[in-house]
Scaffold this motif. Structure first.
Motif, PDB file in Angstrom:
ATOM      1  N   ASN A   1       0.847  -1.203   0.000  1.00  0.00           N
ATOM      2  CA  ASN A   1       0.000   0.000   0.000  1.00  0.00           C
ATOM      3  C   ASN A   1       0.875   1.242   0.000  1.00  0.00           C
ATOM      4  O   ASN A   1       1.948   1.248   0.585  1.00  0.00           O
ATOM      5  CB  ASN A   1      -0.870   0.052   1.265  1.00  0.00           C
ATOM      6  N   PHE A   2       0.387   2.296  -0.652  1.00  0.00           N
ATOM      7  CA  PHE A   2       0.972   3.621  -0.451  1.00  0.00           C
ATOM      8  C   PHE A   2      -0.078   4.442   0.272  1.00  0.00           C
ATOM      9  O   PHE A   2      -1.035   4.896  -0.345  1.00  0.00           O
ATOM     10  CB  PHE A   2       1.345   4.265  -1.784  1.00  0.00           C
ATOM     11  N   GLY A   3       0.070   4.595   1.558  1.00  0.00           N
ATOM     12  CA  GLY A   3      -0.972   5.255   2.349  1.00  0.00           C
ATOM     13  C   GLY A   3      -2.248   4.447   2.256  1.00  0.00           C
ATOM     14  O   GLY A   3      -2.259   3.261   2.564  1.00  0.00           O
ATOM     15  N   LYS A   4      -3.320   5.090   1.792  1.00  0.00           N
ATOM     16  CA  LYS A   4      -4.603   4.390   1.694  1.00  0.00           C
ATOM     17  C   LYS A   4      -4.716   3.597   0.395  1.00  0.00           C
ATOM     18  O   LYS A   4      -5.596   2.745   0.251  1.00  0.00           O
ATOM     19  CB  LYS A   4      -5.753   5.414   1.763  1.00  0.00           C
ATOM     20  N   LEU A   5      -3.846   3.919  -0.548  1.00  0.00           N
ATOM     21  CA  LEU A   5      -3.948   3.295  -1.871  1.00  0.00           C
ATOM     22  C   LEU A   5      -3.391   1.871  -1.848  1.00  0.00           C
ATOM     23  O   LEU A   5      -2.208   1.663  -1.582  1.00  0.00           O
ATOM     24  CB  LEU A   5      -3.180   4.149  -2.883  1.00  0.00           C
ATOM     25  N   GLU A   6      -4.258   0.886  -2.119  1.00  0.00           N
ATOM     26  CA  GLU A   6      -3.783  -0.493  -2.211  1.00  0.00           C
ATOM     27  C   GLU A   6      -3.288  -0.729  -3.632  1.00  0.00           C
ATOM     28  O   GLU A   6      -4.079  -0.746  -4.570  1.00  0.00           O
ATOM     29  CB  GLU A   6      -4.923  -1.475  -1.932  1.00  0.00           C
ATOM     30  N   VAL A   7      -1.974  -0.899  -3.773  1.00  0.00           N
ATOM     31  CA  VAL A   7      -1.418  -1.028  -5.117  1.00  0.00           C
ATOM     32  C   VAL A   7      -1.253  -2.501  -5.495  1.00  0.00           C
ATOM     33  O   VAL A   7      -1.609  -2.919  -6.593  1.00  0.00           O
ATOM     34  CB  VAL A   7      -0.078  -0.283  -5.223  1.00  0.00           C
ATOM     35  N   LEU A   8      -0.707  -3.295  -4.575  1.00  0.00           N
ATOM     36  CA  LEU A   8      -0.642  -4.742  -4.803  1.00  0.00           C
ATOM     37  C   LEU A   8      -1.590  -5.404  -3.801  1.00  0.00           C
ATOM     38  O   LEU A   8      -1.491  -5.175  -2.598  1.00  0.00           O
ATOM     39  CB  LEU A   8       0.782  -5.264  -4.619  1.00  0.00           C
TER      40      LEU A   8
ATOM     41  N   LYS B   1       2.395  -2.817 -11.937  1.00  0.00           N
ATOM     42  CA  LYS B   1       3.477  -3.594 -12.551  1.00  0.00           C
ATOM     43  C   LYS B   1       4.841  -3.169 -12.009  1.00  0.00           C
ATOM     44  O   LYS B   1       5.647  -4.010 -11.595  1.00  0.00           O
ATOM     45  CB  LYS B   1       3.459  -3.429 -14.085  1.00  0.00           C
ATOM     46  N   SER B   2       5.085  -1.858 -12.033  1.00  0.00           N
ATOM     47  CA  SER B   2       6.384  -1.370 -11.545  1.00  0.00           C
ATOM     48  C   SER B   2       6.552  -1.677 -10.070  1.00  0.00           C
ATOM     49  O   SER B   2       7.623  -2.109  -9.632  1.00  0.00           O
ATOM     50  CB  SER B   2       6.503   0.143 -11.749  1.00  0.00           C
ATOM     51  N   THR B   3       5.499  -1.455  -9.313  1.00  0.00           N
ATOM     52  CA  THR B   3       5.571  -1.697  -7.877  1.00  0.00           C
ATOM     53  C   THR B   3       5.902  -3.160  -7.599  1.00  0.00           C
ATOM     54  O   THR B   3       6.724  -3.466  -6.729  1.00  0.00           O
ATOM     55  CB  THR B   3       4.238  -1.311  -7.206  1.00  0.00           C
ATOM     56  N   PHE B   4       5.291  -4.062  -8.347  1.00  0.00           N
ATOM     57  CA  PHE B   4       5.582  -5.487  -8.188  1.00  0.00           C
ATOM     58  C   PHE B   4       7.057  -5.772  -8.450  1.00  0.00           C
ATOM     59  O   PHE B   4       7.740  -6.420  -7.650  1.00  0.00           O
ATOM     60  CB  PHE B   4       4.691  -6.304  -9.134  1.00  0.00           C
TER      61      PHE B   4
ATOM     62  N   LEU C   1      13.303  -2.591  -3.544  1.00  0.00           N
ATOM     63  CA  LEU C   1      13.303  -1.131  -3.631  1.00  0.00           C
ATOM     64  C   LEU C   1      12.034  -0.616  -2.975  1.00  0.00           C
ATOM     65  O   LEU C   1      11.978   0.506  -2.492  1.00  0.00           O
ATOM     66  CB  LEU C   1      13.373  -0.664  -5.088  1.00  0.00           C
ATOM     67  N   GLU C   2      11.003  -1.426  -2.981  1.00  0.00           N
ATOM     68  CA  GLU C   2       9.824  -1.203  -2.145  1.00  0.00           C
ATOM     69  C   GLU C   2       9.746  -2.372  -1.173  1.00  0.00           C
ATOM     70  O   GLU C   2       9.967  -3.518  -1.572  1.00  0.00           O
ATOM     71  CB  GLU C   2       8.528  -1.172  -2.969  1.00  0.00           C
ATOM     72  N   ILE C   3       9.457  -2.065   0.075  1.00  0.00           N
ATOM     73  CA  ILE C   3       9.298  -3.133   1.060  1.00  0.00           C
ATOM     74  C   ILE C   3       7.818  -3.510   1.111  1.00  0.00           C
ATOM     75  O   ILE C   3       6.970  -2.670   1.397  1.00  0.00           O
ATOM     76  CB  ILE C   3       9.771  -2.675   2.460  1.00  0.00           C
TER      77      ILE C   3
HETATM   78  N1  LIG Z   1       6.099   5.857  -4.158  1.00  0.00           N
HETATM   79  C1  LIG Z   1       4.757   5.941  -4.378  1.00  0.00           C
HETATM   80  N2  LIG Z   1       3.990   6.684  -3.563  1.00  0.00           N
HETATM   81  C2  LIG Z   1       2.654   6.768  -3.752  1.00  0.00           C
HETATM   82  N3  LIG Z   1       1.998   6.156  -4.739  1.00  0.00           N
HETATM   83  C3  LIG Z   1       2.711   5.423  -5.602  1.00  0.00           C
HETATM   84  C4  LIG Z   1       4.130   5.273  -5.466  1.00  0.00           C
HETATM   85  N4  LIG Z   1       4.573   4.489  -6.468  1.00  0.00           N
HETATM   86  C5  LIG Z   1       3.471   4.150  -7.184  1.00  0.00           C
HETATM   87  N5  LIG Z   1       2.347   4.706  -6.675  1.00  0.00           N
HETATM   88  C6  LIG Z   1       0.992   4.531  -7.185  1.00  0.00           C
HETATM   89  O1  LIG Z   1       0.741   3.156  -7.249  1.00  0.00           O
HETATM   90  C7  LIG Z   1      -0.034   2.849  -8.394  1.00  0.00           C
HETATM   91  C8  LIG Z   1       0.629   1.776  -9.198  1.00  0.00           C
HETATM   92  O2  LIG Z   1       1.847   2.295  -9.709  1.00  0.00           O
HETATM   93  P1  LIG Z   1       2.818   1.460 -10.622  1.00  0.00           P
HETATM   94  O3  LIG Z   1       3.922   2.398 -10.993  1.00  0.00           O
HETATM   95  O4  LIG Z   1       3.197   0.207  -9.959  1.00  0.00           O
HETATM   96  O5  LIG Z   1       1.915   1.164 -11.885  1.00  0.00           O
HETATM   97  P2  LIG Z   1       2.344   0.571 -13.301  1.00  0.00           P
HETATM   98  O6  LIG Z   1       1.482  -0.610 -13.541  1.00  0.00           O
HETATM   99  O7  LIG Z   1       3.798   0.381 -13.346  1.00  0.00           O
HETATM  100  O8  LIG Z   1       1.907   1.726 -14.297  1.00  0.00           O
HETATM  101  P3  LIG Z   1       2.657   2.303 -15.600  1.00  0.00           P
HETATM  102  O9  LIG Z   1       2.280   1.411 -16.734  1.00  0.00           O
HETATM  103  O10 LIG Z   1       2.081   3.674 -15.751  1.00  0.00           O
HETATM  104  O11 LIG Z   1       4.121   2.314 -15.330  1.00  0.00           O
HETATM  105  C9  LIG Z   1      -0.248   4.152  -9.146  1.00  0.00           C
HETATM  106  O12 LIG Z   1      -1.530   4.634  -8.837  1.00  0.00           O
HETATM  107  C10 LIG Z   1       0.823   5.057  -8.581  1.00  0.00           C
HETATM  108  O13 LIG Z   1       0.382   6.388  -8.581  1.00  0.00           O
END
Ligand SMILES: Nc1ncnc2c1ncn2[C@@H]1O[C@H](COP(=O)(O)OP(=O)(O)OP(=O)(O)O)[C@@H](O)[C@H]1O
Ligand SMILES: [Mg+2]
Lengths: 219, 244
Positions: free
Chosen positions: B14-21, B44-47, B54-56
């Motif tokens: 999560n980034f704050g409230k945002l659930e990314v994975l 994708k990038s976060t994964f 680089l992200e915990i």
């Molecule tokens: N360091 C961070 N702090 C806060 N939010 C973040 C951070 N990194 C990513 N996010 C948010 O997490 C979500 C997923 O981001 P991510 O970069 O993993 O997507 P992605 O699939 O790689 O997209 P793209 O194809 O645009 O690269 C996005 O909504 C992004 O704004």
């Protein structure tokens, strides 16, 4: 005007020794201040909460109290704390350096903060230790941002050292006081000191611009 | 089938409230080439960034050769040396020459003797056509050359796994090919590779498997044939119809 010239011709060695005093005190202040400032900056950027709190407070106090008060504080307190003899000048230089370190730590922090985040990530991704990330990748790039600001700090310090004349530490304002009490020509002897400060800072800021341009070119 | 080299179990970030994975579980086998596709912001990038810490991650585990690397006691630096990463924006070190970019980590962290590091670096640079640039600074390089340098810099640590995050997205069209050629050659060398890409043709050509990541989960996965010719999930169908 001719009085000014007369004073200069008779007392220029006093002024020159004062100029020398101002220069070396400023140089030592900025050098020590930069070393201490680097330590403070690194701690403030670290994740150790307690140390970070202490250094934050350290910086806030130094920025939030008059420098003259700090000079007095060091002048009174330092000889009582350290187990060896300290001259007035050493106390004052220590005070100036500690004061400068607060400002320089901010300069260093900003300089490091301005390095692209991608550089940290790339450096970490190839498996560099945190120390090497900092010393080999980030700091060498941050220096470009830090150096011009540090030169500015040097110029500010040159002016700041004048406060040290309260303690007769032999910088330019001390020279003024010496000449003034010998000649009783307060205004004229002060004008000479002012002209020397101005000329010095004029040269320094020109030098700074040259350095800045050099750094830009190597980008 | 070879043994898995990299596994994730219920990975959450999560980034704050945002659930990314929202819980990603996947096994990457040794030597496998896996493409990751999906809409922007899907995670994708976060994964990928979680995979070399680089992200915990907030929850879940990552196993590298069977060892849990989310374990706090593990030396992250050591682990990262086995995982190379290439970024969208190259992130080459501008304060070093091309050669120094490549030899930095091996000499510092693996204590490879300078001469040997240089030899190995030159061999790699030759492989990607950058040998004549060895003593230049990166500012003199084109985007494509910078990215090839970034790849070589990662390879110099002899990683087991390479992660690519949109390695050609920041490149001018005429430079995409030279970088893809380098990656293609790498996929044939038996290295384990994960690549996030919008180059669907390339993904289809080089991958053993394609993961479709959307809304923080793997919505669909399969061989390139399955994903690109008969996707099942509505999100996949919608995404592919937009990019193809
Ligand atoms: N360091 C961070 N702090 C806060 N939010 C973040 C951070 N990194 C990513 N996010 C948010 O997490 C979500 C997923 O981001 P991510 O970069 O993993 O997507 P992605 O699939 O790689 O997209 P793209 O194809 O645009 O690269 C996005 O909504 C992004 O704004
Ligand atoms: Mg991305």
């Amino acid at each position: 005007m001719d009085k000014i010239i007369k004073i200069w011709l008779k007392y220029y060695p006093v002024y020159l020794s004062g100029l020398w005093g101002t220069l070396w005190i400023s140089a030592v202040t900025v050098l020590l201040g930069a070393m201490l400032g680097m330590v403070v900056a690194l701690i403030r950027m670290s994740h150790t909460k307690v140390l970070k709190g202490i250094t934050d407070l350290f910086v806030e106090i130094l920025r939030g109290t008059p420098i003259l008060l700090q000079l007095y504080f060091f002048w009174i307190a330092l000889p009582k704390i350290v187990p060896f003899e300290l001259s007035d000048t050493q106390c004052i230089v220590a005070a100036l350096a500690v004061n400068a370190s607060a400002f320089i730590s901010e300069i260093i922090r900003a300089g490091i903060g301005a390095v692209d985040k991608g550089q940290w990530e790339a450096a970490r991704s190839i498996g560099l230790s945190e120390t090497h990330v900092m010393t080999r990748v980030i700091l060498p790039q941050a220096v470009k941002n830090i150096l011009p600001a540090l030169c500015n700090e040097f110029i500010a310090t040159v002016k700041g050292t004048s406060l040290a004349s309260v303690f007769f530490v032999g910088e330019l304002m001390t020279s003024y006081k010496t000449v003034q009490s010998a000649t009783f020509l307060a205004l004229q002897s002060l004008v000479i000191a002012g002209m020397i400060y101005f000329a010095l800072n004029y040269v320094l800021s020109r030098l700074l611009r040259v350095i800045e341009r050099r750094l830009m070119v190597s980008d | 089938m070879t043994e898995p080299i990299l596994q994730t179990r219920n990975l959450k970030k999560n980034f704050g409230k945002l659930e990314v994975l929202k819980g990603i579980s996947v096994d990457i086998r040794k030597g496998e080439v896996v493409s990751i596709i999906g809409p922007s912001g899907g995670g994708k990038s976060t994964f990928l960034r979680c995979l070399n810490l680089l992200e915990i991650p907030d929850e879940g585990q990552i196993f590298y050769q069977g060892q849990d690397i989310t374990d706090k006691k593990l030396k992250i630096t050591k682990y990262r040396q086995g995982i190379g990463m290439v970024f969208q924006h190259f992130n080459v070190f501008p304060n070093m020459t091309v050669l120094e970019n490549v030899t930095l980590a091996p000499t510092l962290e693996k204590k490879v003797p300078a001469e040997q590091a240089k030899e190995e670096a030159m061999a790699l640079l030759t492989r990607v056509g950058l040998a004549d640039k060895a003593d230049e600074y990166p500012r003199k390089l084109s985007g494509g050359q910078k990215q090839r340098l970034a790849i070589v810099r990662a390879l110099a640590m002899k990683p087991e796994v390479m992660l690519f995050d949109e390695p050609t997205s920041a490149l001018d069209p005429e430079m995409v090919k030279e970088v893809l050629n380098v990656i293609r050659e790498l996929t044939r060398s038996g290295m384990t590779i994960l690549i996030v890409t919008h180059e669907m043709g390339f993904a289809r050509e080089v991958s053993d498997r394609v993961l479709f990541i959307c809304d923080g989960v793997i919505k669909e996965e399969g061989t390139p044939e399955q994903i690109f010719t008969c996707p099942h999930e509505p999100e996949t169908i919608k995404f592919l119809s937009m990019v193809l």
